[in-house]
Enzyme design. Sequence first.
Site, PDB file in Angstrom:
ATOM      1  CB  SER A  81      24.554   2.098  10.868  1.00 46.20           C
ATOM      2  OG  SER A  81      23.175   2.292  10.919  1.00 46.20           O
ATOM      3  CB  THR A 115      14.845   4.177   3.661  1.00 45.17           C
ATOM      4  OG1 THR A 115      15.645   2.988   3.605  1.00 45.17           O
ATOM      5  CG2 THR A 115      13.571   3.881   4.413  1.00 45.17           C
ATOM      6  CG  ASP A 148      -1.770   1.131   1.451  1.00 43.42           C
ATOM      7  OD1 ASP A 148      -1.614   2.137   0.727  1.00 43.42           O
ATOM      8  OD2 ASP A 148      -2.638   1.048   2.344  1.00 43.42           O
ATOM      9  CE  LYS A 187       9.695   3.835  13.647  1.00 45.11           C
ATOM     10  NZ  LYS A 187       8.502   3.136  14.103  1.00 45.11           N
ATOM     11  CD  GLU A 219      26.955   5.489   4.687  1.00 42.34           C
ATOM     12  OE1 GLU A 219      26.528   6.266   5.545  1.00 42.34           O
ATOM     13  OE2 GLU A 219      26.713   4.268   4.681  1.00 42.34           O
ATOM     14  CG  HIS A 267      20.725  10.170  10.774  1.00 44.08           C
ATOM     15  ND1 HIS A 267      21.026  10.501   9.475  1.00 44.08           N
ATOM     16  CD2 HIS A 267      20.530   8.822  10.785  1.00 44.08           C
ATOM     17  CE1 HIS A 267      21.036   9.404   8.741  1.00 44.08           C
ATOM     18  NE2 HIS A 267      20.735   8.369   9.512  1.00 44.08           N
ATOM     19  CG  ASN A 301      19.432   8.062   4.718  1.00 48.38           C
ATOM     20  OD1 ASN A 301      20.001   9.099   5.104  1.00 48.38           O
ATOM     21  ND2 ASN A 301      19.574   6.909   5.345  1.00 48.38           N
ATOM     22  CB  SER A 324      19.245  -0.137  11.833  1.00 46.11           C
ATOM     23  OG  SER A 324      18.035   0.184  11.187  1.00 46.11           O
ATOM     24  CB  CYS A 332      24.399   8.524   8.710  1.00 49.70           C
ATOM     25  SG  CYS A 332      23.624   7.421   7.559  1.00 49.70           S
TER      26      CYS A 332
HETATM   27  P1  HMG Z   1       9.590  -2.599   6.826  1.00 47.49           P
HETATM   28  O1  HMG Z   1       9.658  -3.946   7.462  1.00 47.49           O
HETATM   29  O2  HMG Z   1       9.498  -2.552   5.352  1.00 47.49           O
HETATM   30  O3  HMG Z   1       8.391  -1.750   7.332  1.00 47.49           O
HETATM   31  O4  HMG Z   1      10.901  -1.789   7.317  1.00 47.49           O
HETATM   32  P2  HMG Z   1       7.374  -2.005   8.534  1.00 47.49           P
HETATM   33  O5  HMG Z   1       6.566  -3.221   8.289  1.00 47.49           O
HETATM   34  O6  HMG Z   1       8.106  -1.891   9.839  1.00 47.49           O
HETATM   35  O7  HMG Z   1       6.466  -0.722   8.326  1.00 47.49           O
HETATM   36  C1  HMG Z   1       6.974   0.552   8.506  1.00 47.49           C
HETATM   37  C2  HMG Z   1       5.904   1.388   9.207  1.00 47.49           C
HETATM   38  O8  HMG Z   1       4.824   1.568   8.276  1.00 47.49           O
HETATM   39  C3  HMG Z   1       5.302   0.716  10.434  1.00 47.49           C
HETATM   40  O9  HMG Z   1       5.054   1.720  11.385  1.00 47.49           O
HETATM   41  C4  HMG Z   1       3.974   0.167   9.915  1.00 47.49           C
HETATM   42  O10 HMG Z   1       2.971   0.034  10.923  1.00 47.49           O
HETATM   43  C5  HMG Z   1       3.590   1.240   8.922  1.00 47.49           C
HETATM   44  P3  HMG Z   1       5.797   1.704  12.816  1.00 47.49           P
HETATM   45  O11 HMG Z   1       5.431   0.446  13.469  1.00 47.49           O
HETATM   46  O12 HMG Z   1       7.276   1.753  12.517  1.00 47.49           O
HETATM   47  O13 HMG Z   1       5.306   2.933  13.469  1.00 47.49           O
HETATM   48  N1  HMG Z   1       2.658   0.797   7.865  1.00 47.49           N
HETATM   49  C6  HMG Z   1       1.664   1.570   7.385  1.00 47.49           C
HETATM   50  N2  HMG Z   1       1.234   2.813   7.725  1.00 47.49           N
HETATM   51  C7  HMG Z   1       0.168   3.326   7.024  1.00 47.49           C
HETATM   52  N3  HMG Z   1      -0.491   2.646   6.057  1.00 47.49           N
HETATM   53  C8  HMG Z   1      -0.104   1.405   5.706  1.00 47.49           C
HETATM   54  C9  HMG Z   1       1.011   0.821   6.390  1.00 47.49           C
HETATM   55  N4  HMG Z   1       1.647  -0.365   6.284  1.00 47.49           N
HETATM   56  C10 HMG Z   1       2.645  -0.374   7.205  1.00 47.49           C
HETATM   57  N5  HMG Z   1      -0.769   0.757   4.750  1.00 47.49           N
HETATM   58  C11 HMG Z   1      12.487  -0.066   7.665  1.00 47.49           C
HETATM   59  C12 HMG Z   1      11.010  -0.406   7.503  1.00 47.49           C
HETATM   60  C13 HMG Z   1      12.625   1.397   7.965  1.00 47.49           C
HETATM   61  C14 HMG Z   1      13.079  -0.892   8.821  1.00 47.49           C
HETATM   62  C15 HMG Z   1      13.227  -0.420   6.339  1.00 47.49           C
HETATM   63  O14 HMG Z   1      12.798   0.436   5.301  1.00 47.49           O
HETATM   64  C16 HMG Z   1      14.740  -0.334   6.433  1.00 47.49           C
HETATM   65  O15 HMG Z   1      15.386  -1.301   6.824  1.00 47.49           O
HETATM   66  N6  HMG Z   1      15.359   0.826   6.062  1.00 47.49           N
HETATM   67  C17 HMG Z   1      16.817   1.012   6.105  1.00 47.49           C
HETATM   68  C18 HMG Z   1      17.368   1.065   7.514  1.00 47.49           C
HETATM   69  C19 HMG Z   1      17.036   2.338   8.256  1.00 47.49           C
HETATM   70  O16 HMG Z   1      16.634   3.330   7.667  1.00 47.49           O
HETATM   71  N7  HMG Z   1      17.269   2.326   9.585  1.00 47.49           N
HETATM   72  C20 HMG Z   1      17.033   3.496  10.407  1.00 47.49           C
HETATM   73  C21 HMG Z   1      17.902   3.542  11.670  1.00 47.49           C
HETATM   74  S1  HMG Z   1      19.645   3.262  11.309  1.00 47.49           S
HETATM   75  C22 HMG Z   1      20.176   4.780  10.617  1.00 47.49           C
HETATM   76  O17 HMG Z   1      19.491   5.752  10.686  1.00 47.49           O
HETATM   77  C23 HMG Z   1      21.480   4.769   9.900  1.00 47.49           C
HETATM   78  C24 HMG Z   1      21.382   4.791   8.391  1.00 47.49           C
HETATM   79  O18 HMG Z   1      20.992   6.053   7.920  1.00 47.49           O
HETATM   80  C25 HMG Z   1      22.705   4.343   7.748  1.00 47.49           C
HETATM   81  C26 HMG Z   1      23.995   5.025   8.164  1.00 47.49           C
HETATM   82  O19 HMG Z   1      24.288   5.266   9.326  1.00 47.49           O
HETATM   83  O20 HMG Z   1      24.809   5.246   7.246  1.00 47.49           O
HETATM   84  C27 HMG Z   1      20.344   3.813   7.868  1.00 47.49           C
END
Ligand code: HMG
Length: 391
Positions: A309, A152, A29, A242, A79, A233, A276, A201, A111
Amino acid sequence: MQAGIESISIYTSQYYLDLKALANQSGEDPNKYYIGIGQQRMSVPPPDEDVVTLAANATAQALQGIDTTALDTFLFATETGIDQSKAAGIYVHELVRLPKNMRVFELKQACYSGAGGLSMAVPYLLHHPDRKVLIVAADVARYGIGSIGEPTQGAGAVAMVLSTNPTIMTFDLESGLYTNDVMDFWRPNYADEALVDGKYSIKMYITALREAWQQYTGITGRPFGDFHRFVYHLPFTKMADKAHQFLVRHANAELNQEEWQRQIDDAAIYQRFIGNTYAGSVFVALTSLLDNSQEDLAGKRIGLFSYGSGSVGEFFSGIVQQGYKAYLKKALHHEIIAGRAELDYETYREFYTFKSRLPTDGAVMQTPKYNAGRYRFAGLADHKRLYEVVV
Ligand code: HMG
């Protein structure tokens, strides 16, 4: 005397994918992306764009009206390095014609490295008040087609001129730090795409925030109420919700949702449409706050949290300066973001996979011409990357 930002500018690639096109492919969705993670679009670099061209465009913008003879240090945070030895900043140095009498080197820690550069630059400037430091953070976030991280992704750069004439913002010298060896996100040398343990993460980000905040408040004694706005970030905009929700609870701050949301929302505006930008993200968010806040932020203390990370977190702070709005490049930033061309899903894949078709045998290759701003990655010859200025 204080040190901080004299000029700041962002740049992003001139093509984007709307996340509904990704949702159509993945069967998700679109609201999972639009609402669930709070992302609308992601910038996608064309074949003739990379971190050098993104950075050069942002740098040229940030240097408008700046006397570059005082610049003696250029820190390039990324990076998405283009070479295991040579700093990407040296190509930028040549493209934007910076003075020869300066040092240029690259910083890496996921990051976090842009914030790391800033925390070194501020005390350096206080010891050398006649100098200026250029910090550029540029990245292309790639997780792989069909991967959990794909929505992302993003691309962009931010360039900041720091000096003891900080017309936009000064930084406090104290910060809270936290380093913890975890595998939440990483990219082996042989891989073009990051590997990630997504949910883990997010947990590690919050842990680092808690620990860095704890140290910051222990050192400074500043309570939560001293901060007018918070800049996080932003791997995706919902991450700030969050993080801030956690901090409000942790600090026992008595704020309702509307109040705490107001403390973070303006910082998320650009990220929602760019995606990002890894090392640049917290400073793209700061630019978004300064450009888009209707309120005059002069004299207000801003709390910033950088997370890279692997992992390193730093909570730091600064004060917005009187008259800062006159030095912002808001109209330019809005024009860059609004002026991008939308890609269909097939062209996105074509752009995305171009990198894997670059020759690795020293053959000559010319990249096809797209809009990469004033600077483009023109191709490869004899294992050397070639760049050109677009007239
Ligand atoms: P996912 O498993 O695809 O998503 O991973 P999900 O199932 O957790 O859903 C995401 C949210 O959407 C949830 O909300 C769902 O409820 C909601 P939450 O529980 O989180 O509040 N949802 C909906 N809402 C409205 N309508 C709908 C619907 N369906 C679901 N229909 C994840 C998501 C971000 C984990 C993934 O995209 C990912 O792994 N991304 C990359 C990692 C990342 O960004 N990590 C962040 C922290 S680490 C960091 O910031 C460092 C980084 O920038 C790298 C660096 O340091 O260089 C990543």
